[in-house]
Design a protein around this motif. Structure first.
Motif, PDB file in Angstrom:
ATOM      1  N   PRO A  12       0.813  -1.224   0.000  1.00 42.99           N
ATOM      2  CA  PRO A  12       0.000   0.000   0.000  1.00 42.99           C
ATOM      3  C   PRO A  12       0.848   1.276   0.000  1.00 42.99           C
ATOM      4  O   PRO A  12       2.077   1.220   0.141  1.00 42.99           O
ATOM      5  N   GLY A  14       2.852   4.488   0.879  1.00 44.83           N
ATOM      6  CA  GLY A  14       3.662   4.951   2.011  1.00 44.83           C
ATOM      7  C   GLY A  14       4.351   3.845   2.797  1.00 44.83           C
ATOM      8  O   GLY A  14       4.938   4.094   3.849  1.00 44.83           O
ATOM      9  N   ALA A  15       4.306   2.607   2.284  1.00 53.57           N
ATOM     10  CA  ALA A  15       4.940   1.489   3.002  1.00 53.57           C
ATOM     11  C   ALA A  15       6.459   1.549   2.893  1.00 53.57           C
ATOM     12  O   ALA A  15       7.169   0.863   3.631  1.00 53.57           O
ATOM     13  N   GLY A  16       6.955   2.353   1.933  1.00 50.97           N
ATOM     14  CA  GLY A  16       8.408   2.479   1.746  1.00 50.97           C
ATOM     15  C   GLY A  16       8.898   1.769   0.497  1.00 50.97           C
ATOM     16  O   GLY A  16      10.104   1.624   0.287  1.00 50.97           O
ATOM     17  N   LYS A  17       7.968   1.371  -0.385  1.00 48.30           N
ATOM     18  CA  LYS A  17       8.345   0.576  -1.555  1.00 48.30           C
ATOM     19  C   LYS A  17       9.405   1.257  -2.413  1.00 48.30           C
ATOM     20  O   LYS A  17      10.429   0.665  -2.732  1.00 48.30           O
ATOM     21  N   SER A  18       9.121   2.514  -2.805  1.00 49.73           N
ATOM     22  CA  SER A  18      10.038   3.125  -3.771  1.00 49.73           C
ATOM     23  C   SER A  18      11.395   3.431  -3.146  1.00 49.73           C
ATOM     24  O   SER A  18      12.435   3.215  -3.780  1.00 49.73           O
ATOM     25  N   THR A  19      11.406   3.880  -1.893  1.00 54.50           N
ATOM     26  CA  THR A  19      12.683   4.191  -1.235  1.00 54.50           C
ATOM     27  C   THR A  19      13.528   2.921  -1.101  1.00 54.50           C
ATOM     28  O   THR A  19      14.732   2.920  -1.403  1.00 54.50           O
ATOM     29  N   ARG A 156       4.808   9.199   7.775  1.00 50.98           N
ATOM     30  CA  ARG A 156       5.934   9.309   6.830  1.00 50.98           C
ATOM     31  C   ARG A 156       5.649  10.348   5.755  1.00 50.98           C
ATOM     32  O   ARG A 156       6.487  11.163   5.411  1.00 50.98           O
ATOM     33  N   ARG A 157       4.452  10.292   5.211  1.00 54.13           N
ATOM     34  CA  ARG A 157       4.077  11.272   4.172  1.00 54.13           C
ATOM     35  C   ARG A 157       4.058  12.694   4.753  1.00 54.13           C
ATOM     36  O   ARG A 157       4.434  13.650   4.098  1.00 54.13           O
ATOM     37  N   GLU A 160       7.532  13.916   5.091  1.00 60.11           N
ATOM     38  CA  GLU A 160       8.030  14.182   3.747  1.00 60.11           C
ATOM     39  C   GLU A 160       7.571  15.564   3.270  1.00 60.11           C
ATOM     40  O   GLU A 160       8.356  16.361   2.760  1.00 60.11           O
ATOM     41  N   LEU A 206      10.676  -0.725  11.198  1.00 62.69           N
ATOM     42  CA  LEU A 206      11.981  -0.993  10.565  1.00 62.69           C
ATOM     43  C   LEU A 206      12.474   0.237   9.815  1.00 62.69           C
ATOM     44  O   LEU A 206      11.691   0.998   9.273  1.00 62.69           O
ATOM     45  N   SER A 207      13.798   0.393   9.776  1.00 64.51           N
ATOM     46  CA  SER A 207      14.362   1.500   9.004  1.00 64.51           C
ATOM     47  C   SER A 207      14.472   1.069   7.536  1.00 64.51           C
ATOM     48  O   SER A 207      14.347  -0.125   7.212  1.00 64.51           O
ATOM     49  N   ILE A 208      14.758   2.036   6.676  1.00 60.55           N
ATOM     50  CA  ILE A 208      14.899   1.733   5.245  1.00 60.55           C
ATOM     51  C   ILE A 208      16.044   0.717   5.005  1.00 60.55           C
ATOM     52  O   ILE A 208      15.836  -0.292   4.328  1.00 60.55           O
TER      53      ILE A 208
HETATM   54  O1  CDP Z   1       6.640   3.985  -2.379  1.00 58.77           O
HETATM   55  P1  CDP Z   1       5.805   4.030  -1.136  1.00 58.77           P
HETATM   56  O2  CDP Z   1       4.590   4.877  -1.285  1.00 58.77           O
HETATM   57  O3  CDP Z   1       5.468   2.668  -0.607  1.00 58.77           O
HETATM   58  O4  CDP Z   1       6.674   4.714   0.017  1.00 58.77           O
HETATM   59  P2  CDP Z   1       7.961   5.673  -0.101  1.00 58.77           P
HETATM   60  O5  CDP Z   1       7.605   6.842  -0.921  1.00 58.77           O
HETATM   61  O6  CDP Z   1       9.163   4.869  -0.484  1.00 58.77           O
HETATM   62  O7  CDP Z   1       8.182   6.077   1.428  1.00 58.77           O
HETATM   63  C1  CDP Z   1       7.408   7.068   2.067  1.00 58.77           C
HETATM   64  C2  CDP Z   1       8.265   7.832   3.044  1.00 58.77           C
HETATM   65  O8  CDP Z   1       8.539   7.002   4.193  1.00 58.77           O
HETATM   66  C3  CDP Z   1       9.627   8.264   2.514  1.00 58.77           C
HETATM   67  O9  CDP Z   1       9.848   9.607   2.927  1.00 58.77           O
HETATM   68  C4  CDP Z   1      10.612   7.344   3.189  1.00 58.77           C
HETATM   69  O10 CDP Z   1      11.844   7.960   3.430  1.00 58.77           O
HETATM   70  C5  CDP Z   1       9.915   7.016   4.491  1.00 58.77           C
HETATM   71  N1  CDP Z   1      10.241   5.680   5.019  1.00 58.77           N
HETATM   72  C6  CDP Z   1      10.630   5.536   6.319  1.00 58.77           C
HETATM   73  O11 CDP Z   1      10.712   6.531   7.031  1.00 58.77           O
HETATM   74  N2  CDP Z   1      10.942   4.302   6.853  1.00 58.77           N
HETATM   75  C7  CDP Z   1      10.827   3.199   6.100  1.00 58.77           C
HETATM   76  N3  CDP Z   1      11.123   2.002   6.616  1.00 58.77           N
HETATM   77  C8  CDP Z   1      10.407   3.333   4.772  1.00 58.77           C
HETATM   78  C9  CDP Z   1      10.115   4.597   4.254  1.00 58.77           C
END
Ligand code: CDP
Ligand code: CDP
Length: 224
Positions: A12, A14-19, A156-157, A160, A206-208
């Motif tokens: 879904p 903001g889960a962190g997929k793209s980062t 997270r959003r 951001e 969890l961290s990135i």
């Molecule tokens: O792609 P998706 O919408 O799944 O998420 P994203 O854009 O990669 O991540 C959303 C925000 O959460 C970014 O600012 C990331 O830096 C942050 N993030 C985080 O703080 N901790 C994580 N484990 C993953 C993402």
């Protein structure tokens, strides 16, 4: 790693997929393919043309006339719509609030999926999206379903947007994210869903780099 594999990361908003996908691709020297950016680019093109976003036929037609290019540069991936740089424009609110509707149309998805499969055909790619493991690349060697609580994803959003100096409202972001998840999970054609053989990772605490490490571990296991 000698074996040429593809890595699918779904989940879904903001889960962190793209980062995480970007980091995994960097560390493995793989190609990163942001499929969400492709749907966002079509949404931008359609909004500019004033097309009825309920009209799947009109959207499919626009897509057939549109080139979407993910250009990899040192500073990151630039997104080009008919050669115009739209990297920032596709993240604006108007696009975000309409992208799920645009991507619900079967004709749009069939064409996008074809383009995505072509980009990934040589292997050594990391793709992130909603239907990569279930539909785009059902044979991907590594499949991850990345989640986090909706509160954490909204937070997270929020962070951001504040970092970018944009106005942000946590409750509103939470609502928007939940609404988009709902639309993406309930559409008829290739909805957001964990593939049976995907490994679920909850990134709430969890961290990135920690998430990236788990995924790289899975890839190394598959390469053996
Ligand atoms: O792609 P998706 O919408 O799944 O998420 P994203 O854009 O990669 O991540 C959303 C925000 O959460 C970014 O600012 C990331 O830096 C942050 N993030 C985080 O703080 N901790 C994580 N484990 C993953 C993402
Ligand atoms: O980064 P964020 O989670 O905000 O979304 P995204 O990955 O940029 O994707 C934007 C939207 O495109 C999603 O909410 C889905 O409606 C659609 N999408 C899709 O339907 N299938 C994909 N493979 C990727 C994105």
């Amino acid at each position: 790693m000698n074996k040429k594999m593809n890595i699918a990361i779904d989940g879904p908003a903001g889960a962190g997929k793209s980062t995480v996908a970007k980091l995994v691709a960097e560390q493995l020297d793989y190609l990163y393919i942001d499929t969400g950016a492709m749907y966002r680019t079509l949404t931008l093109a359609a909004l500019r043309e004033g097309i009825d976003l309920q009209d799947g036929g009109a959207l499919t037609h626009i897509l057939s006339q549109t080139t979407i290019h993910l250009q990899h540069e040192q500073t990151g991936v630039r997104v080009l719509l008919n050669n115009e740089d739209v990297t920032d424009a596709i993240r604006l609110k108007d696009v975000t609030s309409n992208v799920s509707l645009v991507s619900s149309h079967e004709g749009v998805r069939i064409e996008m999926v074809e383009r995505q499969r072509r980009l990934a055909e040589k292997g050594e790619a990391v793709l992130d999206g909603r239907d990569i493991g279930t539909y785009v690349l059902p044979d991907a060697e590594v499949k991850v379903f990345l989640t986090a609580s909706v509160e954490e994803r909204a937070r997270r959003r929020y962070e951001e947007q504040k970092e970018k100096g944009m106005p942000a409202d946590l409750d509103q972001l939470k609502e928007e994210i939940a609404h988009r998840d709902q639309l993406d999970s309930t559409r008829v054609f290739a909805p957001l869903k964990k593939a049976d053989d995907a490994v679920e990772i909850d990134s709430t605490t969890l961290s990135i780099p920690e998430v990236a490490e788990v995924i790289i571990g899975l890839a190394k296991e598959r390469a053996r």
